[in-house]
Motif scaffolding. Structure first.
Motif, PDB file in Angstrom:
ATOM      1  N   MET A  98       0.755  -1.604   0.356  1.00 28.64           N
ATOM      2  CA  MET A  98       0.003  -0.068   0.227  1.00 28.64           C
ATOM      3  C   MET A  98       0.576   1.238  -0.271  1.00 28.64           C
ATOM      4  O   MET A  98       0.485   2.002  -0.611  1.00 28.64           O
ATOM      5  CB  MET A  98      -0.860   0.039   1.216  1.00 28.64           C
ATOM      6  N   ILE A  99       2.367   0.993   0.144  1.00 29.47           N
ATOM      7  CA  ILE A  99       3.001   2.534  -0.170  1.00 29.47           C
ATOM      8  C   ILE A  99       3.708   2.397  -1.242  1.00 29.47           C
ATOM      9  O   ILE A  99       4.368   1.929  -1.985  1.00 29.47           O
ATOM     10  CB  ILE A  99       3.913   1.757   0.819  1.00 29.47           C
ATOM     11  N   ALA A 100       3.464   4.177  -2.245  1.00 32.88           N
ATOM     12  CA  ALA A 100       3.647   3.990  -3.210  1.00 32.88           C
ATOM     13  C   ALA A 100       5.047   4.202  -3.355  1.00 32.88           C
ATOM     14  O   ALA A 100       5.829   4.613  -4.183  1.00 32.88           O
ATOM     15  CB  ALA A 100       2.149   4.881  -3.790  1.00 32.88           C
ATOM     16  N   ASP A 101       5.488   5.313  -2.420  1.00 28.51           N
ATOM     17  CA  ASP A 101       6.877   5.596  -2.179  1.00 28.51           C
ATOM     18  C   ASP A 101       7.866   5.220  -2.369  1.00 28.51           C
ATOM     19  O   ASP A 101       8.018   4.613  -1.500  1.00 28.51           O
ATOM     20  CB  ASP A 101       7.204   6.999  -0.931  1.00 28.51           C
ATOM     21  N   GLU A 102       9.076   4.386  -3.319  1.00 28.10           N
ATOM     22  CA  GLU A 102       9.757   3.785  -3.476  1.00 28.10           C
ATOM     23  C   GLU A 102      10.899   4.303  -3.150  1.00 28.10           C
ATOM     24  O   GLU A 102      11.867   3.646  -1.848  1.00 28.10           O
ATOM     25  CB  GLU A 102      10.143   4.017  -4.946  1.00 28.10           C
ATOM     26  N   ASN A 103      10.691   5.410  -1.881  1.00 29.54           N
ATOM     27  CA  ASN A 103      11.798   5.872  -1.556  1.00 29.54           C
ATOM     28  C   ASN A 103      11.620   5.735   0.416  1.00 29.54           C
ATOM     29  O   ASN A 103      12.293   6.748   0.415  1.00 29.54           O
ATOM     30  CB  ASN A 103      12.655   7.584  -2.042  1.00 29.54           C
ATOM     31  N   ALA A 104      11.047   5.398   1.072  1.00 25.26           N
ATOM     32  CA  ALA A 104      10.027   5.444   2.170  1.00 25.26           C
ATOM     33  C   ALA A 104      10.844   4.057   3.213  1.00 25.26           C
ATOM     34  O   ALA A 104      11.620   3.655   2.516  1.00 25.26           O
ATOM     35  CB  ALA A 104       8.377   5.058   2.198  1.00 25.26           C
ATOM     36  N   LEU A 105      11.065   4.776   4.172  1.00 25.95           N
ATOM     37  CA  LEU A 105      11.801   3.946   4.906  1.00 25.95           C
ATOM     38  C   LEU A 105      10.727   3.627   5.530  1.00 25.95           C
ATOM     39  O   LEU A 105      10.119   4.093   5.946  1.00 25.95           O
ATOM     40  CB  LEU A 105      12.294   5.080   5.612  1.00 25.95           C
ATOM     41  N   VAL A 106      10.713   1.924   5.982  1.00 27.71           N
ATOM     42  CA  VAL A 106       9.377   1.265   6.666  1.00 27.71           C
ATOM     43  C   VAL A 106       9.568   0.858   7.785  1.00 27.71           C
ATOM     44  O   VAL A 106      10.908  -0.184   8.069  1.00 27.71           O
ATOM     45  CB  VAL A 106       8.939   0.535   6.372  1.00 27.71           C
ATOM     46  N   ALA A 107       9.425   1.156   9.139  1.00 30.60           N
ATOM     47  CA  ALA A 107       9.526   1.026  10.245  1.00 30.60           C
ATOM     48  C   ALA A 107       8.436   0.248  10.848  1.00 30.60           C
ATOM     49  O   ALA A 107       7.276   0.621  11.498  1.00 30.60           O
ATOM     50  CB  ALA A 107       9.471   2.282  11.644  1.00 30.60           C
ATOM     51  N   VAL A 108       8.753  -1.431  10.945  1.00 29.71           N
ATOM     52  CA  VAL A 108       7.633  -2.252  11.536  1.00 29.71           C
ATOM     53  C   VAL A 108       7.837  -2.348  12.986  1.00 29.71           C
ATOM     54  O   VAL A 108       8.910  -2.846  13.887  1.00 29.71           O
ATOM     55  CB  VAL A 108       7.935  -3.894  10.945  1.00 29.71           C
ATOM     56  N   GLN A 133      21.189   0.138   4.568  1.00 31.29           N
ATOM     57  CA  GLN A 133      20.603  -1.894   4.863  1.00 31.29           C
ATOM     58  C   GLN A 133      19.361  -2.082   6.165  1.00 31.29           C
ATOM     59  O   GLN A 133      19.745  -3.388   6.936  1.00 31.29           O
ATOM     60  CB  GLN A 133      22.054  -2.534   5.406  1.00 31.29           C
ATOM     61  N   GLY A 134      19.611  -0.915   6.661  1.00 31.21           N
ATOM     62  CA  GLY A 134      18.078  -1.107   7.654  1.00 31.21           C
ATOM     63  C   GLY A 134      18.416  -0.590   8.869  1.00 31.21           C
ATOM     64  O   GLY A 134      20.230  -0.340   9.803  1.00 31.21           O
ATOM     65  N   ALA A 135      17.884  -0.864   9.963  1.00 28.05           N
ATOM     66  CA  ALA A 135      18.499  -1.460  11.827  1.00 28.05           C
ATOM     67  C   ALA A 135      17.777  -1.261  12.566  1.00 28.05           C
ATOM     68  O   ALA A 135      15.888  -0.970  12.648  1.00 28.05           O
ATOM     69  CB  ALA A 135      19.171   0.488  12.226  1.00 28.05           C
ATOM     70  N   LEU A 136      17.056  -1.277  13.813  1.00 29.39           N
ATOM     71  CA  LEU A 136      16.313  -1.650  14.551  1.00 29.39           C
ATOM     72  C   LEU A 136      16.962  -2.152  16.127  1.00 29.39           C
ATOM     73  O   LEU A 136      18.455  -2.068  16.846  1.00 29.39           O
ATOM     74  CB  LEU A 136      16.442  -3.922  14.606  1.00 29.39           C
ATOM     75  N   PHE A 137      15.861  -1.643  16.885  1.00 30.97           N
ATOM     76  CA  PHE A 137      16.179  -2.075  18.278  1.00 30.97           C
ATOM     77  C   PHE A 137      16.908  -3.195  18.968  1.00 30.97           C
ATOM     78  O   PHE A 137      16.142  -4.411  18.143  1.00 30.97           O
ATOM     79  CB  PHE A 137      15.400  -2.210  19.321  1.00 30.97           C
ATOM     80  N   VAL A 138      17.759  -3.490  19.677  1.00 25.50           N
ATOM     81  CA  VAL A 138      18.349  -5.024  20.071  1.00 25.50           C
ATOM     82  C   VAL A 138      18.769  -4.569  21.586  1.00 25.50           C
ATOM     83  O   VAL A 138      18.385  -3.576  22.332  1.00 25.50           O
ATOM     84  CB  VAL A 138      19.134  -5.526  19.621  1.00 25.50           C
ATOM     85  N   GLU A 139      18.025  -6.255  22.679  1.00 21.09           N
ATOM     86  CA  GLU A 139      18.725  -5.935  23.533  1.00 21.09           C
ATOM     87  C   GLU A 139      19.493  -6.975  24.168  1.00 21.09           C
ATOM     88  O   GLU A 139      19.346  -8.021  23.291  1.00 21.09           O
ATOM     89  CB  GLU A 139      17.469  -5.943  24.737  1.00 21.09           C
ATOM     90  N   PRO A 140      20.779  -6.423  24.967  1.00 18.50           N
ATOM     91  CA  PRO A 140      21.826  -7.699  25.407  1.00 18.50           C
ATOM     92  C   PRO A 140      21.221  -8.584  26.413  1.00 18.50           C
ATOM     93  O   PRO A 140      20.364  -8.118  26.868  1.00 18.50           O
ATOM     94  CB  PRO A 140      22.882  -6.982  25.195  1.00 18.50           C
ATOM     95  N   CYS A 141      21.255  -9.840  25.977  1.00 19.12           N
ATOM     96  CA  CYS A 141      21.495 -10.781  27.648  1.00 19.12           C
ATOM     97  C   CYS A 141      21.871 -10.500  27.794  1.00 19.12           C
ATOM     98  O   CYS A 141      23.201 -10.634  28.242  1.00 19.12           O
ATOM     99  CB  CYS A 141      21.467 -11.944  26.269  1.00 19.12           C
ATOM    100  N   GLN A 166      13.637  -6.682  19.184  1.00 17.67           N
ATOM    101  CA  GLN A 166      13.328  -5.885  19.694  1.00 17.67           C
ATOM    102  C   GLN A 166      12.158  -5.154  18.195  1.00 17.67           C
ATOM    103  O   GLN A 166      12.557  -5.061  17.064  1.00 17.67           O
ATOM    104  CB  GLN A 166      12.936  -4.660  21.004  1.00 17.67           C
ATOM    105  N   THR A 167      11.320  -3.985  18.156  1.00 17.01           N
ATOM    106  CA  THR A 167      11.111  -3.172  17.484  1.00 17.01           C
ATOM    107  C   THR A 167      11.258  -2.153  17.451  1.00 17.01           C
ATOM    108  O   THR A 167      10.938  -1.983  18.750  1.00 17.01           O
ATOM    109  CB  THR A 167       8.885  -3.503  16.883  1.00 17.01           C
ATOM    110  N   PRO A 168      10.506  -1.179  17.389  1.00 19.88           N
ATOM    111  CA  PRO A 168      10.611  -0.931  15.180  1.00 19.88           C
ATOM    112  C   PRO A 168      12.289  -1.101  14.877  1.00 19.88           C
ATOM    113  O   PRO A 168      13.535  -1.487  15.757  1.00 19.88           O
ATOM    114  CB  PRO A 168      10.966   0.512  15.314  1.00 19.88           C
ATOM    115  N   GLN A 169      11.556  -2.036  13.956  1.00 18.61           N
ATOM    116  CA  GLN A 169      12.622  -2.600  12.816  1.00 18.61           C
ATOM    117  C   GLN A 169      12.247  -2.081  11.682  1.00 18.61           C
ATOM    118  O   GLN A 169      11.572  -1.704  11.205  1.00 18.61           O
ATOM    119  CB  GLN A 169      12.670  -3.767  12.712  1.00 18.61           C
TER     120      GLN A 169
END
Length: 235
Positions: A98-108, A133-141, A166-169
């Motif tokens: 549903m996202i028409a903008d090909e330059n968009a960044l998507v946060a899931v 290559q994107g980025a995401l939240f992570v939590e150390p074990c 975690q998210t967002p990714q």
């Protein structure tokens, strides 16, 4: 975008929230994302993390037949509903179409992660804007981790190399679409896994203990206390 190397500092940011899960571990007849949380519902608290941000262009919520529960939710103007799928990955893929903008960044982002600080989102989105290559939240074990097969402990793992995703990714739209086209959707448990299948290495942004995912009944109480603290700090 073809080689994912031309990501600008001002790529429009879309948020996708898969919201088709049942949350069976909450032991409630109502899906967890629609349960009361302080003065609203879980999903409304989650949406509020993004709706007031000027850098978020639009938010897509992927829902299934549980959309009937949305009658109790106030949806802001920049939020739209899309059809969810049988799996998380299918729901996300439907939203991406549903996202028409090909330059968009998507946060899931998970529907049941409402305890986000804006300063943390600022940090994550800045890294994602500058990493093709994107980025995401992570939590150390932070605990001793065991590998188990058939309920038998096989080995103790080196926790210094273990992180919980975690998210967002956050990923470029074209990269995420390409990844989903080349993986078995039923086997994908988060978006980073799909990106990894292409040989990419998204940037990790260390999160904090506040960014919990509401999964069990006790988590609702914890989320309430966290949200009260976050709101006090950000007011």
């Amino acid at each position: 975008m073809s080689d994912f190397s031309d990501l600008s500092d001002h790529s429009p940011l879309w948020v996708v929230i898969p919201c088709a899960g049942s949350g069976s571990r909450m032991q409630q007849s109502t899906p967890k994302q629609y349960l009361p949380l302080l003065d609203a519902t879980v999903i409304e608290a989650t949406l509020s993390c993004f709706t007031q941000r000027v850098d978020v262009k639009h938010i897509l919520i992927a829902v299934d037949d549980q959309a009937r529960f949305l009658d109790r939710v106030q949806l802001p103007p920049k939020v739209s509903l899309v059809d969810g799928g049988l799996t998380r990955a299918e729901s996300v893929q439907n939203a991406l179409s549903m996202i028409a903008d090909e330059n968009a960044l998507v946060a899931v982002h998970d529907a049941a992660r409402p305890c986000l600080r804006q300063s943390r989102l600022d940090q994550l989105f800045l890294v994602a804007q500058n990493n093709a290559q994107g980025a995401l939240f992570v939590e150390p074990c932070a605990q001793t981790a065991k590998r188990v097969i058939d309920r038998q402990i096989i080995e103790t793992l080196d926790r210094s190399s273990i992180y919980f995703s975690q998210t967002p990714q956050v990923f470029p739209l074209a990269l995420l679409q390409k990844a989903f086209q080349q993986v078995e959707l039923s086997a994908v448990t988060d978006e980073c896994q799909a990106i990894e299948s292409l040989g990419f290495t998204p940037a990790m942004v260390e999160s904090d203990k506040e960014n919990i995912k509401i999964t069990y009944p006790i988590d609702l109480y914890i989320a309430e206390q966290l949200l009260l603290k976050i709101r006090e700090d950000e007011s």
